[in-house]
Design an enzyme around this catalytic site. Sequence first.
Site, short mmCIF file in Angstrom:
data_model
loop_
_atom_site.label_atom_id
_atom_site.label_comp_id
_atom_site.label_asym_id
_atom_site.label_seq_id
_atom_site.Cartn_x
_atom_site.Cartn_y
_atom_site.Cartn_z
N GLU A 56 0.45 -1.34 -0.05
CA GLU A 56 -0.03 0.42 0.18
C GLU A 56 0.54 0.81 -0.13
OE1 GLU A 56 -2.90 2.69 2.73
OE2 GLU A 56 -1.86 0.22 2.97
N GLU A 117 14.64 -5.38 -0.81
CA GLU A 117 15.52 -6.33 -0.57
C GLU A 117 14.97 -7.52 -2.48
OE1 GLU A 117 17.27 -10.35 1.51
OE2 GLU A 117 16.16 -9.03 2.86
#
Length: 123
Positions: A56, A117
């Site tokens: 979000e 990542e």
Amino acid sequence: MKFTFAHNNINVFDLEKSLNFYKQALGLVETRRKEASDGSFILVFLGDDTTPHKLELTWLRDRTEPYDLGDNEIHIAFTADDYEAAHVLHKEMDCICYENESMGIYFIEDPDGYWVEILPQKR
């Protein structure tokens, strides 16, 4: 009692810039949008078309400065089915901010400074 992940939220300064980044860098697509009736905020939920988990993005109209992420010790992570191709794309985008070759991972940085990542699918 069982809990399941629904979404993670980050606040963004420039919504369009962030939407473009997440689409180009990770292939995320908008799945839902909520706009305040007074225009004070916009919530955009992004998905990967594979998992139910969402990212979000929250944009606040009255925000006048980029966010201070402090030590920025949090991150989200994605696996890549073609790690080498992902690395090439992110290198071309000039968004790789840290690599740990011995662990076989790297991080990209979004327009607001959040780290993401990138992991190979099979480790």
